[in-house]
Write a protein that holds these residues in place. Structure first.
Motif, short mmCIF file in Angstrom:
data_model
loop_
_atom_site.label_atom_id
_atom_site.label_comp_id
_atom_site.label_asym_id
_atom_site.label_seq_id
_atom_site.Cartn_x
_atom_site.Cartn_y
_atom_site.Cartn_z
N ALA A 348 1.00 -1.46 0.16
CA ALA A 348 -0.03 0.03 0.12
C ALA A 348 0.69 1.24 -0.09
O ALA A 348 0.64 2.15 -0.94
CB ALA A 348 -0.93 0.10 1.12
N ALA A 349 1.75 1.12 0.98
CA ALA A 349 2.88 2.29 1.08
C ALA A 349 3.42 2.61 -0.57
O ALA A 349 3.85 3.59 -0.96
CB ALA A 349 3.96 2.31 2.17
N ARG A 350 3.65 1.63 -1.08
CA ARG A 350 4.66 1.57 -2.48
C ARG A 350 3.48 2.06 -3.41
O ARG A 350 3.77 2.82 -4.28
CB ARG A 350 5.00 0.08 -2.94
CG ARG A 350 5.90 0.21 -4.03
CD ARG A 350 6.36 -1.32 -4.49
NE ARG A 350 7.22 -1.22 -5.57
CZ ARG A 350 6.77 -1.43 -6.87
NH1 ARG A 350 5.72 -1.37 -7.10
NH2 ARG A 350 7.64 -1.52 -7.90
N GLY A 351 2.46 1.97 -3.46
CA GLY A 351 1.38 2.28 -4.13
C GLY A 351 1.12 4.02 -3.89
O GLY A 351 0.78 4.61 -5.03
N VAL A 352 1.30 4.13 -2.77
CA VAL A 352 1.12 5.81 -2.43
C VAL A 352 2.14 6.50 -2.72
O VAL A 352 1.99 7.73 -3.15
CB VAL A 352 0.79 5.88 -1.07
CG1 VAL A 352 0.97 7.22 -0.28
CG2 VAL A 352 -0.52 5.29 -0.40
N LEU A 353 3.56 6.13 -2.93
CA LEU A 353 4.75 6.57 -3.07
C LEU A 353 4.65 7.54 -4.46
O LEU A 353 5.21 8.63 -4.20
CB LEU A 353 5.81 5.56 -2.97
CG LEU A 353 7.24 6.42 -3.07
CD1 LEU A 353 7.36 7.60 -1.85
CD2 LEU A 353 8.25 5.29 -2.85
N PRO A 354 4.27 7.13 -5.57
CA PRO A 354 4.50 7.86 -6.86
C PRO A 354 3.70 9.09 -6.89
O PRO A 354 4.12 10.34 -6.94
CB PRO A 354 3.70 6.89 -8.07
CG PRO A 354 3.95 5.58 -7.51
CD PRO A 354 3.99 5.56 -5.92
N GLN A 355 2.38 9.04 -6.09
CA GLN A 355 1.82 10.30 -5.94
C GLN A 355 2.26 11.36 -5.06
O GLN A 355 2.38 12.44 -5.02
CB GLN A 355 0.20 9.93 -5.23
CG GLN A 355 -0.64 9.24 -6.50
CD GLN A 355 -1.12 10.38 -7.74
OE1 GLN A 355 -1.20 11.52 -7.27
NE2 GLN A 355 -1.56 9.93 -8.64
N ARG A 356 3.06 10.58 -3.88
CA ARG A 356 3.86 11.55 -2.91
C ARG A 356 4.79 12.15 -3.69
O ARG A 356 5.10 13.32 -3.39
CB ARG A 356 4.08 10.88 -1.61
CG ARG A 356 2.84 10.13 -1.18
CD ARG A 356 1.83 11.06 -0.39
NE ARG A 356 2.51 12.22 0.62
CZ ARG A 356 2.56 11.75 1.87
NH1 ARG A 356 2.17 10.81 2.56
NH2 ARG A 356 3.34 12.71 2.66
N LEU A 357 5.48 11.40 -4.46
CA LEU A 357 6.59 12.13 -5.19
C LEU A 357 6.22 13.27 -6.07
O LEU A 357 6.85 14.31 -6.29
CB LEU A 357 7.50 11.16 -6.04
CG LEU A 357 8.31 10.09 -4.94
CD1 LEU A 357 8.70 9.02 -5.52
CD2 LEU A 357 9.31 10.87 -4.17
N ALA A 358 5.35 12.84 -6.95
CA ALA A 358 4.48 13.81 -7.97
C ALA A 358 4.22 14.99 -7.19
O ALA A 358 4.03 16.06 -7.86
CB ALA A 358 3.44 12.90 -8.69
N HIS A 359 3.48 14.97 -5.83
CA HIS A 359 3.17 16.10 -5.24
C HIS A 359 4.14 17.02 -5.08
O HIS A 359 4.28 18.19 -4.89
CB HIS A 359 2.36 15.70 -4.03
CG HIS A 359 1.95 16.76 -3.18
ND1 HIS A 359 0.98 17.72 -3.62
CD2 HIS A 359 2.60 17.37 -1.82
CE1 HIS A 359 0.67 18.77 -2.46
NE2 HIS A 359 1.67 18.29 -1.64
#
Length: 695
Positions: A348-359
């Motif tokens: 789940a954290a790995r799935g969230v990470l791209p959005q957090r980096l993009a932010h």
């Protein structure tokens, strides 16, 4: 208590009204109920299932098929087994004075009930009403049944102070009735203490410490049926699962829920539960299996998964148009730390990470004067630059690769097991000859359970609404965690007997087991009144309790019939023929016969049975063969099974086949308590000391 037992009624269900008008009246009501049930089923089958689309049509067709199956009549049984006469004070009586209690609800064309489901609130009075608390019941009537016909009735007048309490002959007859084939339901014989467990709420996890013959397995199955009745919408969506010790056991109990109208309950073993993780092709030494089943392994595995997150040593650079947007390594590192501290699944954290980096890229854009929107953030998150970066700091995980690294590399294991496992324990876990790849690894069952734990650390295991776990005393802490994941947001019925624990990791405490299951603090109910095992048999087996379960009270048989116990010594060379002679004599009477023996003696016993032309099944070979009158049963498969009469062959060898004396005597205790009517012990070796003494 008054009883009527008139002559047999003709097979066409037309009562002889000259014998007993009351019984004839009851038989007529049964005939009416059968006709109405047939009408209900025919109406279901004729229902127009036209729906708006193919998916809805298929769903409706399945629902109607399941309802039609649940409305199928069984001509060998009756639609009701009891009747309640009420005084009007019961809150659920709805003005009616007489109610018939059966396996399913049956109503007439205008909706008036001819039979009410045993799971209805009102039916609880049939099981719990007593003279001290009649619950509005003036008379409770039980029916004697033979091949689908009512043959007798028995009345208890609960508000008549002049009537004396006596044991129910019909109840005793139903409990002791010979059987061949799978376990039957006990819906007609549920006792008050059993009914309390059956009707425990959907959000309640309950643990049943049940001595042999107390009906704990049947109680657990009936609780599943009651929950599906009382909380149909919720549990039909989330699902109900029965977990048993082996496939022979599941074959034995598999007919109970369908007989109660519940056909959508899964049955599985722990091995099958985790089988999707990897095939079981290897085996561990007992000490290694115990260690792999230890709850401390959960900490080691959690560390191994957390260690897969790598430090951000380089900045993230995302080309977009003419610009190259940069997120410094220290910002990424802070972001990784925040995700780790949130304690969410690795995947789940790995799935969230791209959005957090993009932010963070969008923040950089805003600082430069741009005004990006959410669509831009999504586009950045999908870029190859972000995907590749995520793979460097938070790579995808394969549970098998992680476990392979732990069991193959001493340095990796030491890093993650430091302070958790001793040096010696770490050496025990390491493979002496590591496989070349995860595909060639010969995973043991204990390994596959560890893989299941790892898979859950990566992605949350879906939870069911309710799990019935039988023979729970034999599960390791890690196996309990695997089952607990399947009911993490639901409830459980945990069934077992500490005295029957026969694995090297068998629990000594239900409180400990419930904690591993994720249900700490759940209520533990003790069933010690034996309805199935007769007094002579249970008293004989209970001689082992002071050694195998110190402090655990001996079960008490509550049956008037003490049963039969025969212990005979024969010469070694005559043992197979003596077994066959005994089996043929026992099989001349109605009811099932179980021959329980050490695995090593099975070939000789099979040859002897074949030479005499005996018909028998063998349990535990790929699947349970429960349709024979006589079954040959390896001692290791006997747990949870019941037979009218049991022949136990060579008890000392059964005990000696286990790794230690205590486990061996526990196995023997299990084997000796499988009989409902009579036990014959045949031996050529000396009996274990506790059984050889007089008394």
């Amino acid at each position: 208590m008054s009883t009527s037992a008139p002559p047999d009624i003709s097979p066409d269900h037309t009562p002889d009204r000259t014998t007993d008008p009351e019984l004839a009246h009851e038989q007529a009501h049964l005939a009416d109920a059968r006709r109405e049930l047939a009408r209900m089923r025919a109406k279901t089958l004729a229902t127009d299932r036209a729906a708006g689309d193919a998916v809805s049509d298929a769903f409706l067709a399945g629902a109607l098929a399941r309802r039609a199956e649940s409305l199928q009549d069984d001509p060998t049984s009756t639609l009701f087994f009891g009747r309640l006469d009420l005084d009007g004070s019961h809150p659920d009586a709805q003005g009616h004075e007489t109610w018939y209690v059966g396996r399913r609800h049956v109503s007439d064309e205008v909706g008036d009930p001819l039979v009410i489901d045993w799971r209805a609130n009102l039916s609880g009075a049939f099981y719990r009403a007593s003279r001290t608390e009649p619950m509005g019941v003036t008379r409770r009537r039980r029916f004697g049944v033979d091949r689908g016909r009512l043959t007798a009735y028995e009345d208890e007048h609960l508000q008549d102070a002049t009537e004396q309490d006596t044991r129910s002959a019909i109840l005793a007859s139903e409990i002791e009735r010979p059987r061949v084939g799978p376990m039957r339901d006990i819906v007609a014989t549920i006792q008050p203490e059993q009914d309390t467990i059956v009707r425990a709420g959907a959000g309640t996890t309950i643990c049943v410490q049940g001595a042999p013959g107390t009906g704990k397995t049947a109680v657990g199955l009936h609780r599943a049926a009651w929950l599906l009745y009382a909380f149909r919408d919720k549990l039909s969506r989330s699902g109900v699962l029965v977990v048993g010790p082996n496939r022979a056991f599941l074959e034995h109990v598999g007919a109970v829920l369908p007989a109660l109208g519940e056909v959508r309950v899964g049955h599985t073993t722990v091995e099958e539960l985790v089988a999707e993780r990897a095939p079981v092709r290897g085996a561990d030494e007992p000490a290694v299996a115990v260690l792999k089943g230890d709850a401390r392994m959960a900490t080691v595995l959690a560390r191994a998964v957390a260690a897969q997150v790598r430090p951000a040593t380089e900045p993230l650079v995302v080309p977009r148009g003419a610009h190259r947007w940069r997120v410094p390594a220290y910002e990424v590192e802070q972001l990784l730390r925040e995700l780790r501290e949130r304690d969410i699944r690795y995947g789940a954290a790995r799935g969230v990470l791209p959005q957090r980096l993009a932010h963070h890229v969008l923040l950089a854009m805003e600082r430069s004067g741009d005004s990006p929107d959410d669509q831009v953030q999504d586009a950045v998150a999908r870029t190859s630059a972000v995907k590749k970066y995520v793979e460097t700091v938070w790579p995808a995980l394969d549970p098998r690769q992680v476990l392979l690294g732990l069991l193959s590399d001493a340095d990796v294991l030491a890093r993650h097991a430091d302070g958790v496992l001793t040096d010696e324990e770490q050496r025990m876990l390491l493979w002496h000859k590591p496989p070349r790849s995860k595909a060639s690894a010969r995973w043991s069952l204990a390994d596959v359970v560890l893989l299941d734990e790892l898979a859950d650390l990566v992605d949350r295991t879906p939870s069911l609404g309710h799990v019935v776990l039988d023979e729970a005393q034999d599960l390791s802490p890690m196996q309990l965690r695997a089952v607990g994941r399947r009911c993490s947001t639901g409830s459980a019925t945990v069934l077992g007997d500490i005295a029957q624990g026969t694995t090297p990791w068998a629990t000594a405490s239900w409180e400990e087991s419930l904690a591993h299951l994720g249900k700490a603090g759940s209520h533990v109910e003790v069933l010690d009144r034996g309805f199935r095992v007769p007094a002579l048999v249970i008293d004989y087996a209970a001689r082992l309790l002071p050694v195998i379960a110190p402090g655990l009270g001996a079960p008490q048989s509550v049956r008037d019939n003490p049963g039969r116990l025969d212990v005979e010594r024969v010469a070694t060379e005559a043992l197979p023929d003596a077994v066959v002679d005994t089996v043929q004599a026992l099989a001349a009477e109605p009811g099932s016969v179980g021959v329980i023996a050490p695995e090593s003696l099975l070939p000789a016993l099979q040859r002897a049975l074949d030479a005499r032309g005996a018909s028998y099944g063998v349990l535990g070979r790929d699947h349970g063969d429960v349709d024979h009158q006589v079954d040959l049963v390896p001692a290791t498969v006997a747990k949870g099974l019941e037979f009218d009469r049991v022949v136990v062959v060579e008890p000392a060898r059964i005990a000696a086949d286990e790794p230690d004396e205590r486990t061996g005597l526990r196995r023997l205790y299990v084997v000796l308590t499988r009989a409902v009517s009579g036990l014959t012990v045949l031996h050529s070796q000396d009996l274990p000391e506790l059984l050889a003494t007089a008394g």
